[in-house]
Design an enzyme around this catalytic site. Structure first.
Site, mmCIF file in Angstrom:
data_model
loop_
_atom_site.group_PDB
_atom_site.id
_atom_site.type_symbol
_atom_site.label_atom_id
_atom_site.label_comp_id
_atom_site.label_asym_id
_atom_site.label_seq_id
_atom_site.Cartn_x
_atom_site.Cartn_y
_atom_site.Cartn_z
ATOM 1 N N ASP A 34 0.855 -1.157 0.000
ATOM 2 C CA ASP A 34 0.000 0.000 0.000
ATOM 3 C C ASP A 34 0.908 1.229 0.000
ATOM 4 O OD1 ASP A 34 -2.308 1.545 0.426
ATOM 5 O OD2 ASP A 34 -1.855 1.612 2.564
ATOM 6 N N ASP A 36 -6.744 -2.310 3.246
ATOM 7 C CA ASP A 36 -5.748 -3.306 2.867
ATOM 8 C C ASP A 36 -6.050 -4.677 3.445
ATOM 9 O OD1 ASP A 36 -4.250 -1.242 1.676
ATOM 10 O OD2 ASP A 36 -3.506 -0.693 3.661
ATOM 11 N N ASP A 72 -1.595 -0.811 5.904
ATOM 12 C CA ASP A 72 -1.851 -0.321 7.251
ATOM 13 C C ASP A 72 -3.316 -0.034 7.526
ATOM 14 O OD1 ASP A 72 -2.047 1.943 5.614
ATOM 15 O OD2 ASP A 72 -1.724 3.206 7.360
#
Lengths: 349, 1015
Positions: B380, B755, B751
């Site tokens: 990410d 995700d 995080d």
């Protein structure tokens, strides 16, 4: 280097409070948790390898020579008597001969002593092609019955030689049943050679494995008689032939102690042996041998260890020479690469 | 299906379960059968049970059955104890929760009962800092505006306070009357979605009996949340016990199987096959030998007529003899060392984030080896590569750029002047910044205002507005208090059109309390706002601004507003309410309704927010790329921003060295052509040393995944780097899935909540316990504080774990095969009858004691120092390619065990021939040979000796002699005095030394050309 510094500072902060008593232990634990215990990393450089090989060779050669010498110093007379002791007329049907109890099994032979034999001289009988280690055979015994006699009657392991008239046979099992029963008497010139047949079994077996008030009262009473018989009035712990026989051999060719001659035998002496050839080794093509042997610190005559040591020693020296040659021809420059690189080379080799 | 909850009605008590929480897997009664059943569902255990049962048949067992039952029971006991202990702890925590005292209204009176006795429909009272015992619908609070604050950290890991409001129908009911409230709540059946609660409330007379009042998640207090900053609150229990949202979402995740585990299973299967072959061959040989030879041997006394199973006896004996080929202890030792790997990760201080004081944590203890085999990392961007600490840097208001010179708009004199001179554009811009959000201002006693924000962007905007003198002072229910240059302005929030990742914008409808004007304030991604702009107005400057900011790697938000007509709003408001109270597809319907209001917006400007790169990100990416790991960046951000971030963190190389290939297009054909073009370029450039990466956006990705999956997969395999921007959470998961189908080991790191799906999908999920809450960290297998720890996690922990497990498993096979081969060789000289050379004690102790301790300690081995690995990350190739554990390395170990067994056997039977060939002695010589060999092989295979290794290796050797000497003193044991006799014989020691040296030489020669010895 940075790694180490970071570690030690953070270690001082987190892991080890200033308590001097537990300091070392907690420090060791801390290093364990950080996978950072002090470790030594042996690196095998060509030099090391060559010197290890050389050293091994240098140490092994003398040991091998000593062992070989010990083995060579043992004087041994091996006499195969199983065919010699059958009268010519029965040579074609040995099994019939051995099974016929009406024929006398006595047989006289003469042995020549090649070298001086120092007392004590061990008398062994050797059986070849005899599978004392067969699964059916090894298992067919009852150690607790041997010790406790009729007081112990869970003897199912002894099958198929378990019961006789509903009573457990003492000693039960195939091993005891098939006991070796050839006998030998020795004489030189005219005098009889005394054979000491005491203390041929292990002391521990006599004292702790075989009962001193267990009598073989119904041994070999059945319809099928296997090997030797036992004196029913002598307790098992004094039946040393049985005790020796019950120590099963791991190999299909083995020697068992028969007794000891406690006088020296001179070279070129002739010894008359009177065999009583009772034991049936003919039906399965086994061989019976009589062995007279002195002993050394390493045991009986067995060249294997000595030869093996010398062979390995030679190999080592040869390899070290070969490596030295290779190393001299194309050396690996260690100065060119950093320790880490060589570390990598080691793993990627 | 619906659930009708009648408030405080004792009739429906038994309709739903009570509030007893039970996480237990077992009860005292069913523990043994259930646990045994579970353990026996594993193939290995079934196999060993079969063996153990066969051993009870004394005719075929070569040794005492205890030699299998002992270890089997031991191993079962170990796993059962672990299960029981875990279950007991769960029981304790359940009990604590169940027996907590709570205040509940029953039949109109308030009494204290245990939490487990709460039933659906009860009214539960909570005080400040109380934990919510079950899912409640809020009906009253101490605050006059009907709000309360809760902390949902236990539920979703987000640490900020959330506001919950009472439903409008309950607004204004006096607290004394709450006891007597009656009504019905219609809600859906229990589910595990903690973001949704679709329900309606209808109160019965005497309370205002108006129409259905819609309920949302904002009206609920969910189990395990804490009440904060509110004196009291009360609510109606709607879901209880294991039917709460938390209870439903609890569940045991599918255990992940590592590649190493799969390989071990495969090897066990191979050994099993080998064993069967051995059994068949030896069984036939045994039967033939029996018929030709054994019948002649009168002393064996074979009966002429055997029972019907006669033919099976010898094969079965060999089966039992060979059963030790499969090491019974391997699973237990693997579990043990895996938990140690996990502990090492937890303990590692170099992965301890000082800033947030979070240590790294391995939630999944079973997959450390996979870390060393990672081939693709999907990351990410926000919060993972960047810090997710947003700072307002620049803005563009009505075409005028602020902050371009200084790089900080807050210090830009022009902007400050504009604020000072009450520039209407700027003021409107600031108003949106301050109002259009869900931030909760908290005033401490000293008067300092702090903000609780759910999103970092909002936090940055509100703070920036405050710096520009537009201070959000107080949120009092629906009334917002703003202080602008000392002037207090009040706004009433009428509706909030919430942010969703599909809509990519949020809006609020507010009423200006001074002039009763209705205003719609919107903010969102440029592509979500700009199309809604009032037609005819130029948006070009804004598009340019967005591009310019994106070039700088800044995150942009577009702010807009519109004045609403009274009648327009009223009409819309009804629709909105309607959509709000539907059950089916509420989210979708809401989005549609929102769309109807969000049009003809007047664009006010663009904000640009900077998100710092995290510490050490470029270095980490560079190192890991050197280690042969491919990186894909999946972000919801704009293409330009993503590319800029990618450039700044070494993700892709700048122009001459690197090349970016774009995949775009709005239609199937365009995307198809685009992919083909990129593929062609890729194939050409593979020969050149050039960093080629492809960039794809969410739209094109959608088409590519749907229609051109094959071509896209090909592209994915070719490309070492990819940037996927504007992707949704489910697309992230699809990409992981795509790489997994190509048999790549994937690691997903992120995080945020968006995700989570990708993290769960990947072979290894890593969560960064960051500012967006712990949601990702909770779903992940590993959680770390910073992206840079990934380097250490993979290169150090992953690599060591792989190496160690590879060694441990193969060594376990080796040692079991070794003793088994000796047994097989022995059977050739014992009439192929299945005699065991070793006695029962030795066989049992061999696998469980003599050989297991050194091998477990061997996991402390480090082949290379950590620093070396970090500096030469290429070394990871070995692990990635699985070079240390594969059929050919196993063949090496197999050959080694065959060779070692041959050597031990031949040397033993020759050194102990003739008069020494006593069975017990010979067996002990061979066993000692094996034990010495273990010590020797361990020494050869250990790269770094710590004190523990020395202790384990040499201690184990001493332990062997001590145990055997002890057993040798027991007269009833089979090996009485054997060890003492042997120790007194010089030939015994000479034999041992000879064995060692012989193998030492062969090992050295082995090193030079064999694969088995290296590693």
């Amino acid at each position: 280097m940075m790694d180490m510094e970071v570690r030690s500072t953070s270690g001082a902060g987190g892991g080890t409070p200033p308590v001097p008593v537990n300091l070392r232990r907690s420090k060791a634990y801390y290093r364990f948790t950080q996978q950072n215990l002090p470790a030594c990393k042996p690196v095998l450089t060509p030099g090391w390898v060559i010197s290890i090989f050389l050293l091994t060779g240098v140490i092994f050669m003398p040991i091998g020579l000593i062992a070989l010498h010990a083995s060579q110093s043992v004087v041994e007379i091996v006499y195969r008597y199983d065919t010699e002791c059958i009268p010519e007329s029965f040579r074609s049907n040995k099994v019939a001969y051995i099974k016929d109890s009406s024929i006398s099994k006595n047989c006289n032979q003469t042995l020549k002593v090649q070298k001086h034999m120092k007392a004590p001289i061990h008398i062994y009988y050797q059986l070849d092609n005899y599978y004392q280690n067969h699964r059916r055979y090894v298992k067919s015994r009852s150690d607790r019955q041997l010790l406790h006699g009729l007081n112990y009657n869970a003897t199912s392991s002894c099958q198929p030689e378990e019961l006789n008239n509903e009573l457990p046979i003492v000693p039960c099992g195939l091993i005891a049943w098939s006991m070796f029963n050839d006998t030998y008497t020795f004489s030189r010139e005219t005098a009889e050679l005394k054979v000491n047949r005491k203390n041929i079994a292990w002391k521990s077996d006599r004292e702790h494995k075989f009962g001193k008030d267990v009598y073989p009262f119904n041994f070999q009473n059945g319809t099928l008689v296997g090997g030797g018989k036992l004196n029913p009035r002598v307790p098992l712990n004094e039946q040393e032939d049985l005790i020796v026989w019950m120590r099963t051999a791991a190999l299909p060719s083995f020697r068992k102690l028969y007794g000891r001659i406690e006088v020296d035998l001179e070279a070129d002496e002739f010894i008359a042996v009177k065999f009583v050839n009772n034991y049936n080794s003919y039906s399965f093509g086994g061989e019976k041998k009589l062995v007279l042997s002195t002993s050394s610190w390493l045991g009986g005559k067995n060249d294997f260890l000595g030869v093996a040591y010398i062979a390995v020693g030679c190999c080592c020296i040869f390899i070290s020479l070969l490596f030295t040659l290779l190393h001299v021809k194309n050396p690996r420059h260690e100065s060119e690469s950093s320790p880490q690189d060589s570390e990598i080379q080691m793993t990627t080799r | 299906m619906r659930r009708y909850v009648y408030i405080d009605d004792s009739d429906q008590q038994d309709l739903y379960c009570d509030n007893r929480i039970s996480n237990r897997k077992y009860t005292i009664l069913n523990f043994l059968p259930k646990n045994l059943w579970e353990q026996f569902s594993r193939f290995m255990n079934q196999y060993f049970l079969l063996i153990a049962c066969l051993q009870l048949w004394s005719l075929i067992t070569p040794v005492n059955p205890a030699s299998t039952w002992g270890p089997l029971i031991f191993i079962f006991a170990v796993s059962a104890t672990k299960e029981a202990w875990d279950d007991y702890n769960r029981y304790l925590s359940d009990k604590q929760a169940n027996e907590k005292e709570v205040w509940v209204v029953k039949q109109g009176t308030k009494k204290q009962i245990q939490a487990q006795d709460i039933h659906v429909g009860n009214i539960v009272w909570l005080r400040e800092n109380d934990e919510v015992p079950c899912d409640l619908v809020l009906i009253g609070t101490s605050e006059p505006q009907g709000i309360c604050f809760i902390e949902t950290a236990a539920l979703d890991g987000e640490t900020d306070l959330k506001t919950r409001v009472i439903p409008s129908a309950c607004m204004g009911i006096a607290s004394e009357l709450l006891h007597k409230i009656k009504g019905v709540i219609e809600c859906s059946n229990p589910d595990k979605d903690i973001r949704r609660f679709d329900a309606n409330l209808r109160l019965f007379p005497p309370f205002i009996d108006n129409d259905l009042c819609p309920l949302t998640i904002n009206n609920t207090l969910l189990q395990s949340c804490y009440l904060r900053n509110t004196e009291w609150a009360c609510g109606v229990a709607v879901y209880t016990g294991n039917e709460t949202k938390l209870g439903m979402s609890r569940g045991i995740p599918e255990p992940k199987l590592t590649a190493v585990d799969a390989m071990i299973d495969k090897l066990i299967g191979a050994i099993f096959l080998f064993q069967i072959v051995v059994v068949i061959v030896l069984g036939i040989a045994g039967n033939v030998w029996k018929d030709t030879e054994a019948r002649k041997q009168w002393y064996v006394m074979y009966p002429t007529e055997g029972p019907w199973y006669e033919l099976l006896v010898i094969p079965l004996r060999f089966e039992l003899l060979c059963s030790i080929m499969i090491p019974i202890s391997i699973k237990v030792s693997l579990d043990l060392v895996k938990s140690l790997y996990a502990k090492f990760i937890d303990w590692d201080e170099e992965m301890y984030d000082e800033e947030t004081t979070t240590p790294s944590h391995a939630t999944n203890t079973a997959i450390s080896e996979d870390l060393g085999q990672v081939e693709y990392i999907l990351t990410d961007k926000t919060g993972t590569l960047t810090e997710n600490r947003m700072i307002f840097r620049r803005c563009c208001i009505n075409g005028i750029f602020y902050g371009n010179e200084s790089g900080d708009a807050l210090k830009d004199k022009e902007l400050l002047n504009a604020v000072g001179s009450n520039n209407p554009d700027v003021i409107r811009f600031l108003t949106v910044m301050a109002l259009c959000n869900t931030v909760v201002p908290l005033k401490s006693k000293s008067g300092v205002i702090s903000y609780k924000a759910q999103s970092q962007d909002e936090d940055a905007l509100v703070h920036a507005a405050a710096r520009l003198h537009m201070v959000l002072v107080n949120k009092n229910g629906n009334i917002l208090e703003i202080n602008f240059n000392g002037l207090v302005i009040l706004y009433e929030i009428l509706d909030t059109l919430e942010f969703t990742s599909d809509r990519k914008r949020m809006s609020v409808v507010v009423k200006d309390c001074q002039n009763e004007k209705l205003i719609l304030l919107s903010k969102g991604a440029d592509e979500a706002i700009l199309p809604c702009a009032v037609s005819g107005k130029q948006v070009r400057t804004f598009v340019e601004a967005v591009e310019q900011y994106a070039q700088l790697g800044l995150r942009t938000l577009c702010l807009a507003w519109r004045e609403l007509r009274e009648d327009e709003y009223k009409e819309w408001s009804l629709m909105f309410k309607d959509a709000n109270s539907t059950f089916v597809d509420r989210e979708w319907k809401l989005a549609e309704v929102c769309q109807r209001l969000e049009h003809d917006l007047e664009i006010l400007g663009i904000t640009a927010i900077e998100d710092h790169l995290q510490d050490g990100v470029p270095e980490t990416i560079e190192t890991l790329r050197k280690a042969g790991i491919n990186f894909w960046m999946l972000t919801g951000d704009k293409q330009n921003t993503a590319i800029q971030i990618a450039l700044s963190c070494n993700f892709i190389s700048p122009e001459p060295k690197g090349q970016l290939l774009l995949i775009n297009g709005k239609s199937e054909d365009e995307v198809c052509r685009s992919i083909e073009r990129v593929l062609l370029t890729m194939k050409i450039t593979t020969s050149e040393p050039k960093d080629v990466a492809f960039v794809v956006d969410g739209w094109a990705l959608e088409i590519a995944l749907k229609h051109h999956r094959h071509a896209f997969t090909e592209l994915a395999i070719l490309s070492r780097t990819a940037i996927c921007c504007r992707v949704t959470p489910s697309q992230k998961a699809q990409l992981v899935e795509l790489l997994k189908t190509c048999d790549y080991k994937t690691l997903a790191i992120g995080d945020g909540g968006n995700d989570v799906r990708m993290i769960q999908q990947a072979d290894i999920g890593v969560g960064i316990s960051g500012r967006e809450g712990l949601q990702a960290a909770r779903a992940a297998d590993y959680s770390i504080g910073k992206f840079k720890f990934l380097k250490r996690l993979i290169l150090v922990h992953g690599r060591y774990s792989y190496n160690r497990t590879a060694f441990l498993s193969q060594y376990s096979f080796y040692k079991s095969l070794l003793i088994c081969f000796i047994q097989i060789f022995f059977s050739f000289i014992s009439g192929v009858s299945g005699t065991s050379l070793f006695n029962s004690v030795s066989l049992m102790a061999y696998n469980v004691f003599y050989t297991s301790i050194p091998v477990v300690v061997s996991v402390l081995d480090k082949d290379l120092s950590e620093r070396t690995v970090m500096e030469h990350p290429q070394i990871l190739f070995y692990c990635q390619a699985g070079r240390l554990l594969n059929p050919s390395t196993f063949a090496g170990w197999f050959g080694r065990s065959l060779f070692h067994a041959l050597v031990v056997f031949v040397v033993s039977i020759h050194a102990y021939a003739d008069e020494k060939s006593e069975m017990d002695e010979l067996s002990m010589v061979a066993l000692s040979g094996c034990i010495w060999l273990q010590a020797f092989v361990m020494t050869m295979e250990t790269n770094s000796f710590t004190i523990l290794q020395h202790l384990a290796i040499w201690g184990n050797l001493a332990f062997f002699y001590i145990i055997n000497c002890i057993v040798s003193t027991i007269p009833s044991a089979g090996m009485y005095t054997i060890m003492f006799r042997l120790c007194k014989q010089p030939s015994y020691w000479i034999t041992m030394i000879y064995l060692m040296e012989l193998l030492c030489i062969s090992a050295h020669c082995d090193c030079r050309d064999g694969p088995g010895a290296s590693a």
